[in-house]
Design an enzyme around this catalytic site. Structure first.
Site, mmCIF file in Angstrom:
data_model
loop_
_atom_site.group_PDB
_atom_site.id
_atom_site.type_symbol
_atom_site.label_atom_id
_atom_site.label_comp_id
_atom_site.label_asym_id
_atom_site.label_seq_id
_atom_site.Cartn_x
_atom_site.Cartn_y
_atom_site.Cartn_z
ATOM 1 N N GLU A 1 34.164 17.805 -29.249
ATOM 2 C CA GLU A 1 32.940 18.617 -29.259
ATOM 3 C C GLU A 1 33.164 19.898 -28.475
ATOM 4 O OE1 GLU A 1 29.792 16.039 -27.921
ATOM 5 O OE2 GLU A 1 29.589 15.182 -29.917
ATOM 6 N N ARG B 1 25.273 21.599 -19.140
ATOM 7 C CA ARG B 1 25.862 20.288 -19.423
ATOM 8 C C ARG B 1 26.929 20.394 -20.507
ATOM 9 N NH1 ARG B 1 23.927 15.836 -23.504
ATOM 10 N NH2 ARG B 1 23.400 17.728 -24.628
ATOM 11 N N HIS C 1 18.596 23.097 -27.691
ATOM 12 C CA HIS C 1 19.416 22.948 -28.890
ATOM 13 C C HIS C 1 18.997 24.050 -29.851
ATOM 14 C CE1 HIS C 1 21.323 21.311 -32.426
ATOM 15 N NE2 HIS C 1 22.002 20.533 -31.629
ATOM 16 N N HIS D 1 16.173 20.339 -25.000
ATOM 17 C CA HIS D 1 17.038 19.219 -25.358
ATOM 18 C C HIS D 1 17.417 18.359 -24.155
ATOM 19 C CE1 HIS D 1 19.775 17.120 -27.912
ATOM 20 N NE2 HIS D 1 20.880 17.552 -27.312
ATOM 21 N N ARG E 1 26.691 27.384 -28.248
ATOM 22 C CA ARG E 1 25.328 26.902 -28.456
ATOM 23 C C ARG E 1 24.262 27.760 -27.742
ATOM 24 N NH1 ARG E 1 23.696 20.728 -26.826
ATOM 25 N NH2 ARG E 1 24.799 20.113 -28.681
HETATM 26 C C1 LIG Z 1 18.354 14.039 -30.100
HETATM 27 C C2 LIG Z 1 19.233 13.806 -28.900
HETATM 28 C C3 LIG Z 1 20.610 13.725 -29.064
HETATM 29 C C4 LIG Z 1 21.440 13.512 -27.936
HETATM 30 N N1 LIG Z 1 22.789 13.353 -28.128
HETATM 31 C C5 LIG Z 1 23.570 13.054 -27.053
HETATM 32 C C6 LIG Z 1 24.954 12.762 -27.214
HETATM 33 O O1 LIG Z 1 25.479 12.745 -28.343
HETATM 34 N N2 LIG Z 1 25.690 12.484 -26.104
HETATM 35 C C7 LIG Z 1 25.161 12.469 -24.843
HETATM 36 O O2 LIG Z 1 25.882 12.210 -23.866
HETATM 37 N N3 LIG Z 1 23.850 12.709 -24.666
HETATM 38 C C8 LIG Z 1 23.045 12.988 -25.730
HETATM 39 N N4 LIG Z 1 21.717 13.213 -25.540
HETATM 40 C C9 LIG Z 1 21.166 13.073 -24.170
HETATM 41 C C10 LIG Z 1 21.109 11.594 -23.781
HETATM 42 O O3 LIG Z 1 20.698 10.839 -24.897
HETATM 43 C C11 LIG Z 1 20.159 11.336 -22.627
HETATM 44 O O4 LIG Z 1 20.404 12.229 -21.578
HETATM 45 C C12 LIG Z 1 20.326 9.907 -22.074
HETATM 46 O O5 LIG Z 1 20.233 8.988 -23.121
HETATM 47 C C13 LIG Z 1 19.277 9.612 -21.020
HETATM 48 O O6 LIG Z 1 19.321 8.254 -20.706
HETATM 49 P P1 LIG Z 1 18.354 7.681 -19.584
HETATM 50 O O7 LIG Z 1 18.664 6.240 -19.445
HETATM 51 O O8 LIG Z 1 18.431 8.552 -18.399
HETATM 52 O O9 LIG Z 1 16.873 7.898 -20.174
HETATM 53 P P2 LIG Z 1 16.200 7.442 -21.547
HETATM 54 O O10 LIG Z 1 17.191 6.886 -22.490
HETATM 55 O O11 LIG Z 1 15.355 8.552 -22.030
HETATM 56 O O12 LIG Z 1 15.249 6.240 -21.093
HETATM 57 C C14 LIG Z 1 14.067 6.498 -20.390
HETATM 58 C C15 LIG Z 1 13.284 5.211 -20.220
HETATM 59 O O13 LIG Z 1 12.276 5.408 -19.247
HETATM 60 C C16 LIG Z 1 11.053 4.857 -19.690
HETATM 61 N N5 LIG Z 1 9.963 5.544 -18.983
HETATM 62 C C17 LIG Z 1 9.682 6.873 -18.926
HETATM 63 N N6 LIG Z 1 8.622 7.101 -18.128
HETATM 64 C C18 LIG Z 1 8.213 5.890 -17.671
HETATM 65 C C19 LIG Z 1 7.160 5.454 -16.831
HETATM 66 N N7 LIG Z 1 6.287 6.304 -16.252
HETATM 67 N N8 LIG Z 1 7.016 4.129 -16.595
HETATM 68 C C20 LIG Z 1 7.861 3.226 -17.162
HETATM 69 N N9 LIG Z 1 8.889 3.590 -17.966
HETATM 70 C C21 LIG Z 1 9.058 4.895 -18.210
HETATM 71 C C22 LIG Z 1 11.076 5.054 -21.185
HETATM 72 O O14 LIG Z 1 10.148 4.185 -21.789
HETATM 73 C C23 LIG Z 1 12.551 4.732 -21.470
HETATM 74 O O15 LIG Z 1 12.708 3.341 -21.562
HETATM 75 C C24 LIG Z 1 20.875 13.412 -26.647
HETATM 76 C C25 LIG Z 1 19.490 13.494 -26.493
HETATM 77 C C26 LIG Z 1 18.671 13.674 -27.595
HETATM 78 C C27 LIG Z 1 17.187 13.737 -27.392
#
Ligand SMILES: Cc1cc2nc3c(=O)[nH]c(=O)nc-3n(C[C@H](O)[C@H](O)[C@H](O)COP(=O)(O)OP(=O)(O)OC[C@H]3O[C@@H](n4cnc5c(N)ncnc54)[C@H](O)[C@@H]3O)c2cc1C
Length: 545
Positions: free
Chosen positions: A122, A386, A244, A351, A290
């Site tokens: 990438e 990032r 994005h 994003h 990007r």
């Molecule tokens: C379309 C898209 C494509 C992406 N592609 C990539 C990629 O290819 N590679 C990469 O490295 N990253 C990518 N990213 C970024 C990456 O997906 C995220 O940064 C990462 O998944 C975040 O993980 P997390 O566990 O921190 O949060 P999340 O996976 O967002 O989980 C958050 C959790 O918190 C919970 N939550 C939120 N608020 C509360 C609350 N008040 N009380 C209780 N629960 C709550 C939600 O319900 C959820 O379960 C992408 C993001 C998007 C949107």
């Protein structure tokens, strides 16, 4: 909905958020005690589930930690914390092996050996190092981790539970404040219960919903950042929001991302009258980095007062487009656009949030017994920008590290017990009969952030945004204390808090660097600004070294 009862639930570990960071923490911690995982909607609804590209990690023999570290530092434009980068990059292969051991099926090399996975390359990576599960990597990781968590007796995953605030023993940092869990709203009953634990992790993901257009799902309202900040945890680098360049523009499409691969295969960006414009921004035109593409689209939209620009791949043979982009083609057809015949309307979209709650390299925050990991946290890995696919890596590594730290801290805490916390007291709060006040504020915040605090900033726009946000915050807080809470009101209060943090950080940084670009200070100023923007509650903007 009413909020009158207040039960107490106890476990050793409380995990707020069930994405990759929360679940990796939970699985690791479950070896040492009972774990409660809260998700505010259905358990599969998380940014993690939407990740397409994959997870970056040194995997092939041609690659090296040094190379991944250098690529990350280059993307971060001088603001990465080298120690964090080295630690997270070095832990990458082990975290990926753990994901595989837990059941994640990454795409393999055809007829390759046991350990041979197809490695994507990438933008910004000098080697192939992105493990992926076709273009649905996040969904596969969520499936595997969800199943693994369900199989552990020690882990309880509770859906539709919204964390509101932390349970704090002593609320002053100087007095040795300590976190003992959280007040949590049950969306179905409206009850706010106390979830008491000896270690609490905030892993609530990003804050894309602060902006009108975002690739993030609805859960991404920055709750963890707002909750932690209110409890006195310093927040850093909130001005660095990654946009994005291309998201489908359609009222019902919400957050459908149109992959950069389309431009890679020759798609052209045009104004609505058909004029291409990228050549006047960068010699590589549509293949420019990007951030430059996002800025160019933003600039054309602002200059001509447009709602969108067009992305055109209709000059490529229809068969090729069908074969290469079946998922995107089908989704667009559902919205009435045929990629093979005509251009489609696109807008840039918020994003990824590079900033967040400051943690050390073990996921500890400044508040005892509170940890943060994933997109909610700021470890120093990303700096001012990032590197693609480093976010899943950071979340996986830091989820595990934070669990190990929490386990050690619990052991060294001995028999320390939680104080008795009062039940949630709704006071004289009433049922809301003016929902329009919530929806209006919600729309105002997202639109003003988009127009004034988006991809290109200026002092004037930031000052306007701040004046309006302060007013909205005042109104929202008034409404919050007078009405029974529900998830919309909780999110709105968090959204305005996070929006204000983004604006304050952007106002503080008098230069352009990485994802922060302002027309008033278009140059990078290493002499004065090679430092994080740190905000702590009740304190003016201060920076660390
Ligand atoms: C379309 C898209 C494509 C992406 N592609 C990539 C990629 O290819 N590679 C990469 O490295 N990253 C990518 N990213 C970024 C990456 O997906 C995220 O940064 C990462 O998944 C975040 O993980 P997390 O566990 O921190 O949060 P999340 O996976 O967002 O989980 C958050 C959790 O918190 C919970 N939550 C939120 N608020 C509360 C609350 N008040 N009380 C209780 N629960 C709550 C939600 O319900 C959820 O379960 C992408 C993001 C998007 C949107």
């Amino acid at each position: 909905m009413t909020a009158t009862t207040s039960a107490t639930h106890e476990s050793d570990y409380l995990v707020i958020g069930g994405g990759i960071a929360g679940l990796m923490f939970a699985l690791e911690a479950s070896a040492a005690g009972s774990v409660t995982v809260l998700t505010k909607a259905a358990s599969g609804e998380a940014n993690t589930a939407y990740a397409q590209g994959g997870i970056a990690s040194v995997w092939s023999v041609d690659d090296s930690f040094e190379s991944h570290v250098e690529d990350t530092l280059r993307a971060g434009a001088g603001l990465c914390n080298r120690r964090a980068v080295e630690a997270i990059v070095r832990d990458g292969p082990e975290a990926v092996r753990e994901l595989i051991a837990l059941g994640t099926r990454f795409t393999r090399v055809e007829e390759g050996g046991e350990d041979e996975y197809d490695l994507g390359r990438e933008g910004g990576h000098s080697h192939r190092r992105v493990l992926h599960a076709q273009d649905l990597t996040g969904r596969e990781i969520m499936r595997a981790l969800g199943e693994a968590a369900a199989a552990r007796r020690n882990i309880r995953v509770l859906e539709n539970k919204v964390a509101v605030n932390l349970l704090l023993e002593n609320d002053s940092r100087a007095d040795g404040a300590r976190c003992w869990g959280a007040y949590v709203l049950d969306r179905a009953s409206g009850a706010v219960d106390r979830f008491v634990a000896r270690a609490t992790l905030l892993a609530t993901g990003g804050a894309g919903k602060v902006y009108l257009y975002t690739t993030n799902p609805d859960i991404a309202s920055g709750d963890g950042v707002a909750i932690g900040y209110r409890a006195g945890v310093p927040v850093a680098n909130m001005e660095f929001i990654q946009f994005h360049p291309t998201c489908l523009y359609h009222p019902a499409a919400k957050s459908f991302l149109i992959s950069e691969a389309l431009r890679g295969e020759g798609a052209i960006l045009r104004l609505p009258d058909g004029t291409p414009f990228m050549k006047s921004y960068h010699p590589d035109a549509e293949l420019a980095p990007r951030d430059i593409v996002a800025r160019a689209i933003d600039s054309e939209m602002k200059r001509h007062g447009l709602d969108y620009v067009l992305l055109d791949i209709s000059h490529r043979p229809a068969d090729f487009v069908r074969r290469r982009f079946p998922n995107i083609l089908n989704r667009c057809l559902n919205f009435g656009y045929d990629l093979t015949r005509a251009p489609i309307p696109v807008v840039p979209a918020a994003h990824y949030m590079c900033g967040g709650l400051m943690t050390d390299l073990e996921g500890r925050t400044a508040l005892a017994q509170l940890y943060a990991a994933g997109e909610t946290a700021m470890t120093g890995l990303h700096g001012a920008n990032r590197l693609a696919s480093n976010s899943l890596l950071e979340a996986a590594v830091m989820g595990r590290r934070a669990a190990a730290a929490a386990r050690t801290d619990i052991m060294s805490g001995g028999e320390r017990r939680a104080p008795a916390f009062a039940g949630w007291d709704p006071g004289r709060a009433m049922q809301s009969d003016e929902r329009v006040l919530i929806t209006q504020s919600w729309d105002e915040i997202r639109r003003l952030m988009w127009n004034y605090v988006g991809i290109v900033r200026s002092d004037l726009r930031l000052a306007r945004a701040m004046r309006r946000l302060r007013l909205i915050k005042h109104e929202v807080n008034g409404y919050y204390w007078e009405h029974l809470i529900d998830s919309d009101l909780i999110e709105l209060r968090n959204l305005v808090e996070v929006a204000e943090l983004v604006v304050r950080s952007a106002m503080a940084r008098k230069e352009s660097r990485g994802l922060h670009y302002t027309i008033d200070y278009p140059q990078t100023d290493d002499a004065n600004w090679l430092r994080d923007t740190v905000l702590a509650r009740d304190e003016p903007v201060a920076e660390n070294a």
